[in-house]
Scaffold this motif. Structure first.
Motif, PDB file in Angstrom:
ATOM      1  N   VAL A  41       0.860  -1.187   0.000  1.00 31.35           N
ATOM      2  CA  VAL A  41       0.000   0.000   0.000  1.00 31.35           C
ATOM      3  C   VAL A  41       0.894   1.234   0.000  1.00 31.35           C
ATOM      4  O   VAL A  41       1.990   1.216   0.572  1.00 31.35           O
ATOM      5  CB  VAL A  41      -0.956   0.017   1.210  1.00 31.35           C
ATOM      6  N   PRO A  42       0.465   2.314  -0.628  1.00 37.33           N
ATOM      7  CA  PRO A  42       1.291   3.524  -0.664  1.00 37.33           C
ATOM      8  C   PRO A  42       1.295   4.228   0.688  1.00 37.33           C
ATOM      9  O   PRO A  42       0.376   4.056   1.494  1.00 37.33           O
ATOM     10  CB  PRO A  42       0.616   4.382  -1.731  1.00 37.33           C
ATOM     11  N   PRO A  43       2.321   5.031   0.962  1.00 36.80           N
ATOM     12  CA  PRO A  43       2.355   5.804   2.205  1.00 36.80           C
ATOM     13  C   PRO A  43       1.316   6.910   2.180  1.00 36.80           C
ATOM     14  O   PRO A  43       0.806   7.293   1.124  1.00 36.80           O
ATOM     15  CB  PRO A  43       3.777   6.370   2.230  1.00 36.80           C
TER      16      PRO A  43
ATOM     17  N   PRO B  10       4.635  -3.692  -6.491  1.00 38.88           N
ATOM     18  CA  PRO B  10       3.697  -2.686  -7.008  1.00 38.88           C
ATOM     19  C   PRO B  10       2.643  -2.329  -5.962  1.00 38.88           C
ATOM     20  O   PRO B  10       2.400  -3.088  -5.018  1.00 38.88           O
ATOM     21  CB  PRO B  10       3.053  -3.396  -8.205  1.00 38.88           C
ATOM     22  N   TYR B  11       2.009  -1.168  -6.163  1.00 37.25           N
ATOM     23  CA  TYR B  11       0.903  -0.801  -5.291  1.00 37.25           C
ATOM     24  C   TYR B  11      -0.310  -1.686  -5.589  1.00 37.25           C
ATOM     25  O   TYR B  11      -0.541  -2.099  -6.734  1.00 37.25           O
ATOM     26  CB  TYR B  11       0.518   0.665  -5.491  1.00 37.25           C
ATOM     27  N   VAL B  12      -1.081  -1.953  -4.558  1.00 36.47           N
ATOM     28  CA  VAL B  12      -2.258  -2.800  -4.693  1.00 36.47           C
ATOM     29  C   VAL B  12      -3.346  -2.085  -5.489  1.00 36.47           C
ATOM     30  O   VAL B  12      -3.442  -0.849  -5.481  1.00 36.47           O
ATOM     31  CB  VAL B  12      -2.778  -3.209  -3.288  1.00 36.47           C
ATOM     32  N   THR B  13      -4.165  -2.863  -6.179  1.00 41.11           N
ATOM     33  CA  THR B  13      -5.311  -2.338  -6.918  1.00 41.11           C
ATOM     34  C   THR B  13      -6.573  -3.070  -6.468  1.00 41.11           C
ATOM     35  O   THR B  13      -6.510  -4.109  -5.803  1.00 41.11           O
ATOM     36  CB  THR B  13      -5.149  -2.538  -8.435  1.00 41.11           C
ATOM     37  N   ARG B  14      -7.712  -2.545  -6.844  1.00 41.92           N
ATOM     38  CA  ARG B  14      -8.982  -3.214  -6.543  1.00 41.92           C
ATOM     39  C   ARG B  14      -9.044  -4.592  -7.199  1.00 41.92           C
ATOM     40  O   ARG B  14      -9.609  -5.537  -6.631  1.00 41.92           O
ATOM     41  CB  ARG B  14     -10.156  -2.369  -7.041  1.00 41.92           C
ATOM     42  N   ALA B  15      -8.466  -4.702  -8.396  1.00 41.67           N
ATOM     43  CA  ALA B  15      -8.475  -5.989  -9.075  1.00 41.67           C
ATOM     44  C   ALA B  15      -7.728  -7.051  -8.271  1.00 41.67           C
ATOM     45  O   ALA B  15      -8.112  -8.225  -8.270  1.00 41.67           O
ATOM     46  CB  ALA B  15      -7.858  -5.847 -10.470  1.00 41.67           C
ATOM     47  N   ASP B  16      -6.656  -6.655  -7.593  1.00 40.05           N
ATOM     48  CA  ASP B  16      -5.911  -7.615  -6.773  1.00 40.05           C
ATOM     49  C   ASP B  16      -6.806  -8.220  -5.697  1.00 40.05           C
ATOM     50  O   ASP B  16      -6.744  -9.424  -5.416  1.00 40.05           O
ATOM     51  CB  ASP B  16      -4.710  -6.934  -6.112  1.00 40.05           C
ATOM     52  N   LEU B  17      -7.651  -7.403  -5.076  1.00 41.22           N
ATOM     53  CA  LEU B  17      -8.568  -7.904  -4.052  1.00 41.22           C
ATOM     54  C   LEU B  17      -9.619  -8.823  -4.661  1.00 41.22           C
ATOM     55  O   LEU B  17      -9.920  -9.888  -4.113  1.00 41.22           O
ATOM     56  CB  LEU B  17      -9.253  -6.740  -3.338  1.00 41.22           C
ATOM     57  N   ALA B  18     -10.177  -8.410  -5.776  1.00 41.85           N
ATOM     58  CA  ALA B  18     -11.245  -9.196  -6.393  1.00 41.85           C
ATOM     59  C   ALA B  18     -10.747 -10.543  -6.892  1.00 41.85           C
ATOM     60  O   ALA B  18     -11.474 -11.542  -6.837  1.00 41.85           O
ATOM     61  CB  ALA B  18     -11.872  -8.401  -7.533  1.00 41.85           C
ATOM     62  N   GLU B  19      -9.517 -10.582  -7.375  1.00 43.83           N
ATOM     63  CA  GLU B  19      -9.003 -11.787  -8.031  1.00 43.83           C
ATOM     64  C   GLU B  19      -8.345 -12.777  -7.085  1.00 43.83           C
ATOM     65  O   GLU B  19      -8.129 -13.928  -7.457  1.00 43.83           O
ATOM     66  CB  GLU B  19      -8.007 -11.379  -9.121  1.00 43.83           C
ATOM     67  N   CYS B  20      -8.011 -12.370  -5.869  1.00 47.66           N
ATOM     68  CA  CYS B  20      -7.243 -13.259  -5.004  1.00 47.66           C
ATOM     69  C   CYS B  20      -8.096 -14.395  -4.453  1.00 47.66           C
ATOM     70  O   CYS B  20      -9.296 -14.254  -4.236  1.00 47.66           O
ATOM     71  CB  CYS B  20      -6.596 -12.481  -3.865  1.00 47.66           C
ATOM     72  N   ALA B  21      -7.434 -15.522  -4.193  1.00 48.07           N
ATOM     73  CA  ALA B  21      -8.077 -16.663  -3.540  1.00 48.07           C
ATOM     74  C   ALA B  21      -7.898 -16.607  -2.037  1.00 48.07           C
ATOM     75  O   ALA B  21      -8.541 -17.353  -1.298  1.00 48.07           O
ATOM     76  CB  ALA B  21      -7.489 -17.968  -4.084  1.00 48.07           C
ATOM     77  N   GLY B  22      -7.027 -15.734  -1.559  1.00 46.23           N
ATOM     78  CA  GLY B  22      -6.767 -15.547  -0.138  1.00 46.23           C
ATOM     79  C   GLY B  22      -5.896 -14.321   0.049  1.00 46.23           C
ATOM     80  O   GLY B  22      -5.316 -13.805  -0.918  1.00 46.23           O
ATOM     81  N   LEU B  23      -5.794 -13.846   1.293  1.00 47.77           N
ATOM     82  CA  LEU B  23      -5.095 -12.601   1.568  1.00 47.77           C
ATOM     83  C   LEU B  23      -4.210 -12.739   2.802  1.00 47.77           C
ATOM     84  O   LEU B  23      -4.669 -13.170   3.859  1.00 47.77           O
ATOM     85  CB  LEU B  23      -6.111 -11.477   1.807  1.00 47.77           C
ATOM     86  N   ALA B  24      -2.926 -12.377   2.663  1.00 51.37           N
ATOM     87  CA  ALA B  24      -2.013 -12.233   3.800  1.00 51.37           C
ATOM     88  C   ALA B  24      -1.725 -10.756   3.962  1.00 51.37           C
ATOM     89  O   ALA B  24      -1.295 -10.096   3.014  1.00 51.37           O
ATOM     90  CB  ALA B  24      -0.720 -13.008   3.571  1.00 51.37           C
TER      91      ALA B  24
END
Length: 224
Positions: A64-66, A84-98
């Motif tokens: 995430v950016p500062p 890279p900075y996170v995008t909304r697509a990264d959240l939508a496409e992931c199967a899990g989140l750390a």
């Protein structure tokens, strides 16, 4: 903290964007972090390595950016170093989140909280509901708020309907560690001057967390 040769190779491996939307939906674990001095970023790479030890699963490393009280210049679309900075697509496409952050007075750092506060649309749509999640952190001192910081990150994930994955005591390093490592998630004690190397037990537990998260995501995907 600048990335050097080997670290750049790892970042390139974990940050490449997939051309297959279906593949990322099924197999990508988003490893998302904020790091000021580089210690949380190191943990993130270890978690990502653990993810990729599970057959068929991939790690997608993002940050995430500062944030600042006064913004004088707009943030660039990509950071100068690191993931890279996170995008909304990264959240939508992931199967899990750390999710990882250094501690700030026993709480997650402001940039990560700012990002999570902006995910109302994902909450409303249930984009993360039913997906597994895990948390990790780094502190300067042994009792500098690791467990409370991990719990502070877990709370918004519960509101998103995510399924939290921790570290059980079946992991021998959790009992043996003399530095970081908690049942709530992986952690690292960086030292007052930030010069502590990540211990072997901390490494083992960070990778174990990534493996557990990826294995749960794979099992959920198989049973869906």
């Amino acid at each position: 903290m600048r990335e050097h040769g080997g670290n750049r190779d790892l970042i390139a491996r974990y940050t490449s964007r997939s051309d297959s939307h279906t593949q990322t939906m099924s197999h990508d674990i988003l490893v998302l972090y904020y790091s000021r001095s580089g210690h949380t970023a190191q943990l993130a790479r270890l978690v990502a390595r653990g993810v990729e030890e599970v057959p068929g699963m991939r790690a997608r490393l993002r940050q995430v950016p500062p944030v600042a009280p006064v913004t004088e210049v707009a943030q660039p679309p990509e950071p100068e170093e690191g993931a890279p900075y996170v995008t909304r697509a990264d959240l939508a496409e992931c199967a899990g989140l750390a999710l990882g952050s250094p501690t700030r007075f026993g709480n997650m750092a402001a940039p990560l909280k700012y990002f999570l506060d902006s995910t109302g649309a994902e909450w409303a749509s249930g984009a993360l509901a039913g997906k597994p999640a895990a948390v990790f952190t780094a502190t300067s001192t042994m009792h500098g708020g690791q467990e409370s910081t991990l719990l502070s990150m877990a709370l918004p994930l519960l509101h998103h309907g995510m399924l939290l994955v921790g570290l059980p005591y079946t992991e021998p390093a959790l009992t043996a560690t003399q530095t970081g490592g908690t049942p709530y998630g992986a952690s690292h004690v960086a030292g007052a001057k930030g010069d502590n190397a990540i211990s072997e037990h901390e490494r083992e537990l960070a990778r174990a967390l990534g493996r557990r998260l990826a294995d749960v995501a794979r099992r959920l995907g198989t049973s869906a």
